[in-house]
Design a protein around this motif. Structure first.
Motif, PDB file in Angstrom:
ATOM      1  N   GLU A 241       0.835  -1.205   0.000  1.00 48.98           N
ATOM      2  CA  GLU A 241       0.000   0.000   0.000  1.00 48.98           C
ATOM      3  C   GLU A 241       0.865   1.248   0.000  1.00 48.98           C
ATOM      4  O   GLU A 241       1.914   1.288   0.657  1.00 48.98           O
ATOM      5  CB  GLU A 241      -0.898  -0.016   1.247  1.00 48.98           C
ATOM      6  N   ILE A 242       0.439   2.277  -0.738  1.00 49.56           N
ATOM      7  CA  ILE A 242       1.039   3.616  -0.704  1.00 49.56           C
ATOM      8  C   ILE A 242      -0.105   4.606  -0.497  1.00 49.56           C
ATOM      9  O   ILE A 242      -0.796   4.977  -1.457  1.00 49.56           O
ATOM     10  CB  ILE A 242       1.817   3.940  -1.992  1.00 49.56           C
ATOM     11  N   PRO A 243      -0.349   5.031   0.731  1.00 49.91           N
ATOM     12  CA  PRO A 243      -1.539   5.841   1.020  1.00 49.91           C
ATOM     13  C   PRO A 243      -1.355   7.339   0.817  1.00 49.91           C
ATOM     14  O   PRO A 243      -2.093   8.133   1.403  1.00 49.91           O
ATOM     15  CB  PRO A 243      -1.803   5.518   2.497  1.00 49.91           C
ATOM     16  N   VAL A 244      -0.372   7.760   0.043  1.00 46.50           N
ATOM     17  CA  VAL A 244      -0.143   9.192  -0.196  1.00 46.50           C
ATOM     18  C   VAL A 244      -0.208   9.473  -1.681  1.00 46.50           C
ATOM     19  O   VAL A 244      -0.140   8.563  -2.506  1.00 46.50           O
ATOM     20  CB  VAL A 244       1.215   9.641   0.384  1.00 46.50           C
ATOM     21  N   GLU A 245      -0.313  10.774  -2.015  1.00 41.76           N
ATOM     22  CA  GLU A 245      -0.440  11.178  -3.405  1.00 41.76           C
ATOM     23  C   GLU A 245       0.705  12.105  -3.807  1.00 41.76           C
ATOM     24  O   GLU A 245       1.342  12.737  -2.954  1.00 41.76           O
ATOM     25  CB  GLU A 245      -1.777  11.891  -3.633  1.00 41.76           C
ATOM     26  N   LEU A 246       0.946  12.184  -5.098  1.00 45.38           N
ATOM     27  CA  LEU A 246       1.978  13.057  -5.641  1.00 45.38           C
ATOM     28  C   LEU A 246       1.639  14.517  -5.332  1.00 45.38           C
ATOM     29  O   LEU A 246       0.515  14.961  -5.520  1.00 45.38           O
ATOM     30  CB  LEU A 246       2.075  12.847  -7.153  1.00 45.38           C
ATOM     31  N   GLY A 247       2.635  15.250  -4.829  1.00 43.41           N
ATOM     32  CA  GLY A 247       2.448  16.648  -4.481  1.00 43.41           C
ATOM     33  C   GLY A 247       1.940  16.882  -3.076  1.00 43.41           C
ATOM     34  O   GLY A 247       1.844  18.031  -2.625  1.00 43.41           O
ATOM     35  N   GLN A 248       1.630  15.830  -2.352  1.00 44.40           N
ATOM     36  CA  GLN A 248       1.101  15.967  -0.988  1.00 44.40           C
ATOM     37  C   GLN A 248       2.210  16.384  -0.031  1.00 44.40           C
ATOM     38  O   GLN A 248       3.346  15.925  -0.119  1.00 44.40           O
ATOM     39  CB  GLN A 248       0.484  14.642  -0.542  1.00 44.40           C
ATOM     40  N   TRP A 249       1.869  17.296   0.904  1.00 44.15           N
ATOM     41  CA  TRP A 249       2.816  17.703   1.946  1.00 44.15           C
ATOM     42  C   TRP A 249       2.624  16.785   3.142  1.00 44.15           C
ATOM     43  O   TRP A 249       1.513  16.622   3.648  1.00 44.15           O
ATOM     44  CB  TRP A 249       2.581  19.157   2.347  1.00 44.15           C
ATOM     45  N   VAL A 250       3.691  16.186   3.589  1.00 43.22           N
ATOM     46  CA  VAL A 250       3.616  15.238   4.702  1.00 43.22           C
ATOM     47  C   VAL A 250       4.438  15.771   5.869  1.00 43.22           C
ATOM     48  O   VAL A 250       5.397  16.524   5.683  1.00 43.22           O
ATOM     49  CB  VAL A 250       4.118  13.843   4.287  1.00 43.22           C
ATOM     50  N   VAL A 251       4.048  15.373   7.058  1.00 42.43           N
ATOM     51  CA  VAL A 251       4.731  15.777   8.286  1.00 42.43           C
ATOM     52  C   VAL A 251       5.419  14.552   8.878  1.00 42.43           C
ATOM     53  O   VAL A 251       5.119  13.420   8.490  1.00 42.43           O
ATOM     54  CB  VAL A 251       3.733  16.379   9.289  1.00 42.43           C
TER      55      VAL A 251
END
Length: 411
Positions: A241-251
């Motif tokens: 699983e990869i639960p993030v999207e391109l361009g998303q800002w993560v902390v």
């Protein structure tokens, strides 16, 4: 002459209404005490079972899913923006397989600043070492000069003493001896100064090196943060699983990916809290994956119930059936005990275990309600302690709609 006839009063006329009322009352009571006609049911609509005697396997059943024994959650160590995603769910990965790239200009700037501070501290160490060594050499030169003067003064003092009264006066002798004594004290102080400078050199260099070491640690930490933006799998397995999207800002702490080992799975099922009372660790179990059955044993039992069920973990043994994969829906059967010689029947609908109940026994085209005492139960079978014998036929279907009758006809 006509004589009028006198009519006698009929004293029995009241008996007829009384008799009619009595007849109506008797008919009403008789009809009221008549039982309602037994309903007629088609046998094809009923589930009928036969009471048997013999061995009975007690099991409990639970639904659940297959989960990996080890799950690696890949999280971000720093804040950043996702600039590139190289991994895709389902791909096989190795520890160095790149998954995605993050960017953070502030973090890169902090890393460069930390490296500059390390270089500055190293330059300060060189300057400090040069300055302190120069001072140390200067103090050693002063000490050597004083030692030479002391030796000369001692020689002169001995010469003045030998020539006292003839060449030198008494005053000259005392003056030279005092000068030699003074030089002796100055030499001792100079030696102490040399030792102090040497100790200061060691202490200041050690302090500066300690500061450099701390700054190097900070710089290494900043570098690791920058390197962590190049996200890698970190282990062998399958990217699930990869639960993030391109361009998303993560902390920091955000889950970026999930890596599992599909060849090492276990089953997690949920068992009714009523049936879970007999579960213990190590009990034999079977897991049905719809594509095959695999054996295992109870490895963990949750200490608390949730929504009427208890979570049970089954460790699988042997090779997995084809098609077994994480999150696959399965059914688990846990063996409680094997009863050798008991009277049992397929489990009727809506009955309670370990207590009295009522069932419809089928005899000669009818089903009559009887009282039975049921015992231990399994997934599809239940023990009969009283009320039925081997070979009896009983209705196993839900008969709650006929709770007001004690007999039904069957055709």
């Amino acid at each position: 002459m006509d004589i009028p006839r006198v009519r006698r009063a009929n004293h029995r006329a009241w008996l007829l209404p009384l008799l009619g009322f009595a007849v109506v009352l008797l008919v009403t009571v008789f009809v009221g005490r008549l039982k309602a006609a037994a309903p007629t049911l088609e046998r094809s609509t009923l589930w009928v079972g036969v009471v048997k005697r013999g061995p009975m396997l007690r099991q409990v059943k639970g639904n659940g899913r297959l989960v990996p024994e080890q799950t690696q959650w890949i999280t971000t160590e720093t804040a950043g923006r996702i600039e590139q995603i190289a991994g895709r769910a389902g791909m096989v990965v190795q520890p160095e397989t790149p998954l995605m790239e993050l960017t953070n200009a502030d973090l890169v700037l902090q890393a460069l600043q930390a490296e500059r501070e390390v270089a500055s501290a190293e330059a300060d160490l060189l300057q400090m070492t040069s300055r302190l060594r120069t001072q140390q050499l200067k103090e050693r030169g002063s000490l050597a000069t004083l030692v030479a003067e002391l030796i000369d003064a001692e020689h002169r003092a001995r010469a003045y003493t030998n020539g006292a009264g003839e060449v030198f006066t008494e005053l000259d002798v005392h003056r030279m001896q005092a000068h030699a004594t003074e030089l002796t004290s100055r030499v001792a102080l100079a030696r102490e100064q040399v030792d102090v400078v040497a100790q200061s050199l060691r202490d200041e260099i050690a302090a500066q090196r300690s500061q450099i070491s701390r700054r190097r640690e900070v710089a290494a930490f900043r570098k690791r943060q920058v390197d962590s933006m190049h996200v890698r799998a970190g282990g062998s397995g399958v990217l699930q699983e990869i639960p993030v999207e391109l361009g998303q800002w993560v902390v920091p702490g955000t889950v970026l990916a999930k890596v599992v080992q599909p060849e090492r799975l276990k089953a997690e099922i949920r068992v009714s809290e009523v049936q879970a009372k007999d579960l213990i660790l190590g009990q034999h179990a079977e897991v049905d994956t719809r594509n095959g059955t695999i054996t295992g044993h109870v490895a963990r039992i949750a200490t608390a119930a949730s929504q009427g069920t208890v979570s049970v973990e089954i460790a699988l043994e042997g090779d997995l059936p084809k098609g077994a994969r994480p999150d696959l829906t399965v059914e688990g059967y846990i063996e409680l005990e094997r009863l050798s010689d008991v009277v049992f029947v397929e489990r009727p609908a809506g009955v309670q275990t370990d207590g009295p109940s009522t069932l419809f026994r089928v005899t000669s085209g009818q089903a009559e309600r009887i009282r039975v005492v049921l015992g231990r139960s399994s997934v599809n079978q239940i023990e009969v302690r009283e009320g039925l014998r081997e070979g009896d036929e009983v209705v196993l279907s839900d008969m709650t709609r006929w709770d007001n009758v004690d007999r039904v006809n069957i055709r």
